[in-house]
Motif scaffolding. Structure first.
Motif, mmCIF file in Angstrom:
data_model
loop_
_atom_site.group_PDB
_atom_site.id
_atom_site.type_symbol
_atom_site.label_atom_id
_atom_site.label_comp_id
_atom_site.label_asym_id
_atom_site.label_seq_id
_atom_site.Cartn_x
_atom_site.Cartn_y
_atom_site.Cartn_z
ATOM 1 N N LEU A 71 0.825 -1.212 0.000
ATOM 2 C CA LEU A 71 0.000 0.000 0.000
ATOM 3 C C LEU A 71 0.858 1.262 0.000
ATOM 4 O O LEU A 71 0.498 2.269 -0.636
ATOM 5 C CB LEU A 71 -0.934 -0.003 1.214
ATOM 6 C CG LEU A 71 -2.031 -1.067 1.215
ATOM 7 C CD1 LEU A 71 -2.882 -0.954 2.472
ATOM 8 C CD2 LEU A 71 -2.909 -0.954 -0.027
ATOM 9 N N MET A 72 1.979 1.229 0.699
ATOM 10 C CA MET A 72 2.850 2.400 0.694
ATOM 11 C C MET A 72 3.432 2.639 -0.695
ATOM 12 O O MET A 72 3.553 3.783 -1.146
ATOM 13 C CB MET A 72 3.963 2.232 1.733
ATOM 14 C CG MET A 72 3.486 2.372 3.169
ATOM 15 S SD MET A 72 4.837 2.454 4.377
ATOM 16 C CE MET A 72 5.612 0.860 4.160
ATOM 17 N N HIS A 73 3.803 1.559 -1.384
ATOM 18 C CA HIS A 73 4.316 1.717 -2.742
ATOM 19 C C HIS A 73 3.224 2.215 -3.690
ATOM 20 O O HIS A 73 3.484 3.068 -4.549
ATOM 21 C CB HIS A 73 4.894 0.397 -3.241
ATOM 22 C CG HIS A 73 6.280 0.123 -2.762
ATOM 23 N ND1 HIS A 73 7.365 0.876 -3.148
ATOM 24 C CD2 HIS A 73 6.766 -0.824 -1.913
ATOM 25 C CE1 HIS A 73 8.463 0.408 -2.573
ATOM 26 N NE2 HIS A 73 8.129 -0.623 -1.815
ATOM 27 N N VAL A 74 2.017 1.680 -3.558
ATOM 28 C CA VAL A 74 0.918 2.157 -4.391
ATOM 29 C C VAL A 74 0.665 3.636 -4.133
ATOM 30 O O VAL A 74 0.474 4.428 -5.063
ATOM 31 C CB VAL A 74 -0.358 1.333 -4.132
ATOM 32 C CG1 VAL A 74 -1.564 1.960 -4.850
ATOM 33 C CG2 VAL A 74 -0.175 -0.109 -4.598
ATOM 34 N N SER A 75 0.674 4.023 -2.852
ATOM 35 C CA SER A 75 0.472 5.423 -2.496
ATOM 36 C C SER A 75 1.567 6.312 -3.064
ATOM 37 O O SER A 75 1.314 7.456 -3.474
ATOM 38 C CB SER A 75 0.433 5.562 -0.968
ATOM 39 O OG SER A 75 0.363 6.906 -0.572
ATOM 40 N N THR A 76 2.782 5.799 -3.121
ATOM 41 C CA THR A 76 3.894 6.569 -3.677
ATOM 42 C C THR A 76 3.704 6.823 -5.165
ATOM 43 O O THR A 76 3.938 7.931 -5.664
ATOM 44 C CB THR A 76 5.224 5.822 -3.454
ATOM 45 O OG1 THR A 76 5.436 5.645 -2.050
ATOM 46 C CG2 THR A 76 6.391 6.581 -4.043
ATOM 47 N N ALA A 81 1.216 9.868 -12.302
ATOM 48 C CA ALA A 81 0.614 10.126 -13.607
ATOM 49 C C ALA A 81 0.012 11.524 -13.689
ATOM 50 O O ALA A 81 0.047 12.162 -14.745
ATOM 51 C CB ALA A 81 -0.449 9.075 -13.907
ATOM 52 N N SER A 82 -0.545 12.014 -12.588
ATOM 53 C CA SER A 82 -1.303 13.264 -12.650
ATOM 54 C C SER A 82 -0.695 14.403 -11.844
ATOM 55 O O SER A 82 -1.181 15.531 -11.921
ATOM 56 C CB SER A 82 -2.733 13.030 -12.144
ATOM 57 O OG SER A 82 -2.727 12.538 -10.811
ATOM 58 N N PHE A 206 -3.963 3.008 -11.721
ATOM 59 C CA PHE A 206 -5.153 3.553 -11.065
ATOM 60 C C PHE A 206 -5.094 5.080 -10.984
ATOM 61 O O PHE A 206 -6.141 5.740 -11.013
ATOM 62 C CB PHE A 206 -5.316 2.942 -9.676
ATOM 63 C CG PHE A 206 -5.797 1.520 -9.711
ATOM 64 C CD1 PHE A 206 -7.073 1.217 -10.158
ATOM 65 C CD2 PHE A 206 -4.967 0.484 -9.325
ATOM 66 C CE1 PHE A 206 -7.524 -0.097 -10.200
ATOM 67 C CE2 PHE A 206 -5.404 -0.833 -9.367
ATOM 68 C CZ PHE A 206 -6.685 -1.128 -9.813
ATOM 69 N N GLY A 207 -3.873 5.636 -10.887
ATOM 70 C CA GLY A 207 -3.752 7.091 -10.920
ATOM 71 C C GLY A 207 -4.221 7.652 -12.249
ATOM 72 O O GLY A 207 -4.972 8.642 -12.299
ATOM 73 N N GLY A 356 0.264 7.232 -17.164
ATOM 74 C CA GLY A 356 0.036 6.262 -16.092
ATOM 75 C C GLY A 356 -0.051 4.848 -16.619
ATOM 76 O O GLY A 356 0.507 3.913 -16.038
ATOM 77 N N ASN A 357 -0.733 4.668 -17.748
ATOM 78 C CA ASN A 357 -0.839 3.338 -18.335
ATOM 79 C C ASN A 357 0.513 2.833 -18.827
ATOM 80 O O ASN A 357 0.810 1.632 -18.736
ATOM 81 C CB ASN A 357 -1.840 3.354 -19.492
ATOM 82 C CG ASN A 357 -3.270 3.409 -19.018
ATOM 83 O OD1 ASN A 357 -3.567 3.146 -17.855
ATOM 84 N ND2 ASN A 357 -4.182 3.780 -19.900
#
Length: 509
Positions: A71-76, A81-82, A206-207, A356-357
């Motif tokens: 989750l921390m990596h996903v949050s990072t 992307a945006s 997801f971003g 992002g993709n």
């Protein structure tokens, strides 16, 4: 005056003779300092004999540690992307967006030392602290659009950075002799690398997907959605962690060290410096360098790709890339640039969704290799994994240089050629991160685990901060200069690596 001297003598079998009576004598001597003059501690047995080499406790607590890492990596990465478009909307520059990506790790580093003084060698306090700050930071990141306040993005990321201090705890947990034996540490480190892979793939995807929500309101839109979604996820995860996480027992206190040093088994930094020889210092320096290098490369690419490939970056800095390429690799008088009629000055014209993709596709494609790595590590030495990963990553960097150099004349920089470069960089440097901490934990005593975990994590932080800022500035300084520094950093690591090849040998698994 009565005096007592306790001698702990190795038995004939090579093991330290110990009993409850021995400990009692020490404790009784400690109660009356007038009757206690000193302790002679004979050399103990080899530290590798103190633990079950194949030990691995798979339980809900380990799952929570690994999920927290994911989750921390996903949050990072969900913001990469945006964040450039978000910052530009509020008046920020591409360099500011790189700072937004990289600055949390700087504050993680500042948080580690006071947090380690409070944790008592355990993990529960740090886990709850991490969940709370990640939740709050995500909310602040989402509120910046409504507040029309650029620096609230940065403040939110700084607060998140306090929670990212748990990256060190996840590494320490996966090399903690109370949890995992010496022959299972690289395998467990591979799970942490899989978490990195999840972050690299799921985060940008997801971003970019959330960016497609649009901007129908000021609260939940394409810019703020990553913050609000991660806030909800961290809230749920915090509740589950509070219910299911069971902390490790406190570190056992050595009576001898407690009386002599007044501390627990973990030696002081001064004591470590005195005990280590040149060979061990060389190994530590090499692992810290590669820990920094891997995160520098990943951070630089993840912050640079959305800027380099966007229309706004090209419009804001017309001719920067083309001028650099022409001056360094072509005849300055031939007039060929990325903006020539034959080949566009904007080989890419990507939205944050496409960027992002692109990043996510690289993460998805390396995912099978990271899973295979978990089985590969059981029979492969850490130094071989490090060599393989660094070589693959360097190949990606060199290929990128060649493509950008040839772009003005031949238009070589396409989606798929650029993707191959990103794939090689992401795969190579993710694989290389598997070995940095696990190798150190195998070569040094278990009591050093806290200090070595912190050294590796600070190296990761330095790489992440500098890499993200460097990636955000890549278009401005010139893409070939941007890539040249990365190649030089890997080259220095290669010199260290080849010089200390024999010293880097450690047990497999």
């Amino acid at each position: 005056m009565k005096s007592t001297v306790l001698s702990v003598i190795p038995s004939s079998a090579g093991h330290v003779a110990s009993s409850s009576a021995t400990i009692t004598q020490v404790e009784e001597g400690a109660k009356d300092t007038n009757n206690f003059t000193g302790i002679f501690v004979a050399p103990s047995r080899n530290f590798e004999d103190d633990e079950d080499e194949l030990k691995l406790h798979v339980n809900p607590s380990l799952v929570i540690i690994i999920v927290t890492n994911v989750l921390m990596h996903v949050s990072t990465f969900i913001i990469v992307a945006s964040t450039n478009a978000y910052a530009a909307h509020l008046g920020g520059s591409p360099t500011f967006s790189g700072l937004v990506i990289g600055v949390p790790t700087a504050f993680s580093g500042l948080t580690l030392i006071p947090l380690m003084r409070r944790d008592k060698g355990q993990y529960a306090f740090a886990l709850h602290f991490s969940c709370a700050t990640l939740l709050l930071g995500s909310i602040l990141y989402g509120l910046a659009y409504k507040a029309r306040f650029l620096y609230l993005i940065l403040i939110g990321r700084i607060v998140q950075g306090l929670g990212y201090s748990f990256f060190m705890y996840s590494k320490r947990y996966c090399s903690d002799p109370r949890v995992v034996g010496i022959r299972r540490r690289t395998s467990l480190a591979a799970w942490l690398v899989v978490g990195q892979g999840c972050g690299i793939s799921a985060g940008p995807f997801f971003g970019g997907l959330l960016y497609k929500i649009g901007f129908g309101n000021d609260i939940f839109n394409g810019y703020t959605a990553p913050g609000w979604v991660m806030a909800g996820i961290f809230l749920i995860h915090w509740i589950l962690a509070a219910i299911f996480f069971k902390d490790t027992p406190p570190p056992l206190r050595s009576p001898e060290l407690s009386l002599v040093q007044g501390s627990n088994d973990s030696p002081s930094l001064r004591e470590i410096i005195r005990r280590l020889d040149r060979r061990q210092w060389g190994v530590i320096a090499t692992m810290c360098w590669f820990a920094m290098t891997c995160f520098f490369m990943l951070g630089a690419w993840q912050s640079n790709v959305p800027i380099f490939s966007s229309t706004t970056a090209s419009a804001a800095s017309p001719g920067v890339v083309s001028a650099t390429v022409s001056l360094l690799f072509l005849n300055p008088t031939d007039g060929l640039t990325l903006g020539s009629p034959a080949h566009s000055n904007q080989p890419f014209d990507w939205s944050p969704f496409v960027s992002g993709n692109f990043l996510a596709l690289g993460g998805i494609c390396i995912f099978p290799f990271l899973f295979l790595n978990m089985f590969f590590t059981r029979r492969t030495q850490d130094r071989h994994i490090l060599a393989l990963g660094s070589g693959v990553g360097m190949t990606g960097l060199l290929l990128t240089v060649a493509l950008i150099a040839a772009q003005p004349a031949h238009g070589t920089l396409t989606f798929w050629t650029f993707f191959v470069c990103w794939f090689l960089v992401a795969l190579g440097f993710n694989l290389a991160t598997t070995s940095t901490l696990s190798l150190l934990s195998k070569q040094l005593p278990p009591s050093y685990n806290g200090k070595t975990s912190m050294a590796i994590q600070y190296s990761n932080y330095a790489g992440r901060v500098c890499g993200s800022v460097w990636g955000g500035s890549g278009v401005k300084v010139g893409m070939l200069n941007y890539l040249g520094l990365q190649i030089a950093i890997v080259g220095i690591g290669a010199v260290l690596f080849t010089t200390l090849w024999k010293e880097l040998k450690a047990k497999t698994g």
